[in-house]
Design an enzyme around this catalytic site. Structure first.
Site, PDB file in Angstrom:
ATOM      1  N   GLU A 326       0.853  -0.968   0.059  1.00 25.02           N
ATOM      2  CA  GLU A 326       0.149  -0.561  -0.319  1.00 25.02           C
ATOM      3  C   GLU A 326       1.130   1.372   0.125  1.00 25.02           C
ATOM      4  OE1 GLU A 326      -3.250   0.268  -0.455  1.00 25.02           O
ATOM      5  OE2 GLU A 326      -3.174  -2.534  -0.242  1.00 25.02           O
ATOM      6  N   ASP A 409       3.629  -4.210  -5.650  1.00 22.87           N
ATOM      7  CA  ASP A 409       4.291  -5.602  -5.104  1.00 22.87           C
ATOM      8  C   ASP A 409       5.560  -5.150  -5.697  1.00 22.87           C
ATOM      9  OD1 ASP A 409       1.495  -6.550  -4.755  1.00 22.87           O
ATOM     10  OD2 ASP A 409       1.436  -8.074  -6.314  1.00 22.87           O
TER      11      ASP A 409
END
Length: 465
Positions: A326, A409
């Site tokens: 995030e 990611d």
């Protein structure tokens, strides 16, 4: 074909506009129904765990997720069909001009004549949102208390559901009506460059809402508490400091009283960032992992969670990996890029609205022959005329979102969180009963996040190191 072409060109402009809107709406619906049919076929035929999933998913969870997604897809088909038929009937039967006239009668009885267009517009908006809430209520009830309940996600009682729905409606009106009245007023007095002032106003409103949502609006519905002092909080603060994320507070929101689905997000501008973790994301804090205390009768029956005592959530290391992902969105500028894209789109739409608002045939196409109310113009142009553009934009944003997810990611990888993110994605997929097999066209068109297997494959090499 030539005869049909001649008949089409002979139709009045307003009839061609109306027919085009209906045809495009049904074309989009049929396309969506076709994609959903392809995906349901995957749910029905993929009854065994594929070999590439053997290491990450057991057959029991696979079957549960298959049945859950199949039920959701079937429900979506019927609710989508109802919505399309309802929208078509409203247009064909003149529902919009009827509701506008009814709004005029109501405001007239209150002493506001036709010259008070903004007052009539607010009454129209109130009636339209009330109608939408009432017609959508049976579908929402079925989704919550049949589908979500059947598959173990619903934590609400019927009383809590209705209190929540009423509260949401009231809060929505408290925001929607004043903002709409100011927007209409700006358009009315803005002159030739009203679209610039309207865009600036909506920009300010959106930034204010983003700023105050988690502090003042969300707490009206859910309980937010500071994350207790301890190892997890220290690790989150250390990770934020290492990447220069200006973290000020970390909250845990009691999402388990509503649903067992999990989530996490951050918000705030400049040097005032906050992180919010759903308790269902945290293995150590989830109410669903705790046995109720003996004799615990003090809670209000309508608001207490219907605890199902199923193990869920992530370990601290996995929570940090999810937050690393995030925060990667922030570090890589994805949030700012999305805001810029959104505002560029908003400015373009207001500019085109300024170009089209004077076209009387647009109003006539939807039953407004004598008057051209500004609110109706906004609805016609933004909702109907722009619908082809909106579909293309939505697909492009979906593609961009998948790209951003891979990049986030990769950022978590660079933080050394690949192994923990790998296991966290598997756990979250299991907790939310996500089905890891998808039709390629359905996935390409709908998935704002890459399929699980693609994300795991991108993390796999680093995980094994």
């Amino acid at each position: 074909m030539a005869l049909r072409g001649e008949l089409w060109t002979e139709l009045p402009a307003e009839k061609r506009i109306f027919c085009s809107v209906l045809l495009f709406s049904w074309a989009v619906y049929l396309w969506e129904a076709f994609l959903a049919h392809r995906q349901r076929r995957v749910y029905r035929t993929t009854t065994h765990v594929p070999w590439e999933l053997g290491q990450i998913m057991d057959s029991e969870t696979f079957e549960k997720s298959r049945l859950y997604q199949l039920d959701k897809s079937t429900f979506s088909f019927w609710s989508g069909l109802y919505s399309e038929v309802e929208g078509t009937m409203i247009l064909i039967c003149g529902g919009i001009p009827f509701l506008w006239d009814l709004s005029g009668q109501i405001s007239g009885r209150a002493g506001f004549g036709p010259e008070y267009e903004i007052i009539q517009s607010l009454v129209f908006l109130l009636l339209a949102t009330l109608f939408s809430a009432l017609t959508g209520l049976p579908w929402s009830l079925y989704n919550t208390f049949v589908i979500e309940e059947k598959h173990g996600f619903n934590q609400q009682t019927l009383g809590f559901f209705f209190k929540d729905a009423i509260k949401k409606f009231i809060v929505t009106q408290c925001i929607l009506l004043p903002v709409t009245s100011l927007l209409l007023y700006i358009i009315k007095i803005g002159g030739d460059y009203f679209f610039i002032y309207a865009w600036l106003f909506t920009l300010v409103v959106s930034l204010v809402l983003v700023t105050i949502y988690a502090d003042y609006i969300a707490p009206l519905f859910d309980k937010f508490i500071p994350l207790p002092e301890g190892e997890l909080k220290q690790q989150i603060e250390t990770m934020a400091k290492n990447i220069d994320f200006p973290l000020t507070k970390v909250y845990v929101v009691e999402g388990s009283k509503r649903s067992s689905h999990s989530n996490a997000y951050f918000y705030g501008f400049f040097k005032n960032k906050r992180i919010v973790l759903f308790d269902t994301l945290l293995e150590d804090y989830s109410a669903l992992n705790k046995e109720p205390a003996e004799g615990e009768e003090g809670e209000n029956e309508e608001t207490k969670s219907k605890t199902k005592n199923k193990k869920q959530g992530c370990k601290n290391e996995e929570v940090l990996a999810v937050l690393g992902h995030e925060l990667g969105h922030w570090k890589l500028g994805h949030t700012v890029k999305n805001i810029i894209i959104s505002q560029m789109n908003s400015f373009l739409c207001f500019f085109l609205f300024a170009v089209l608002i004077g076209r009387k045939e647009l109003f006539a196409a939807f039953g407004f022959y004598e008057t051209q109310p500004t609110l109706i113009g906004l609805m016609i142009i933004f909702q109907f005329i722009f619908s082809p553009y909106n579909e293309i934009l939505s697909f492009c944003l979906t593609v961009l979102s998948r790209r951003f997810e891979f990049q986030a990611d990769a950022f978590a990888k660079e933080l050394g969180k690949a192994k923990d993110l790998y296991s966290a994605l598997i756990k979250l997929n299991k907790d939310n009963l996500g089905f890891p097999v998808s039709d390629w066209i359905f996935s390409m068109w709908h998935y704002s996040h890459p399929p699980l297997l693609e994300r795991l494959q991108a993390l796999k090499d680093t995980k094994q190191e």
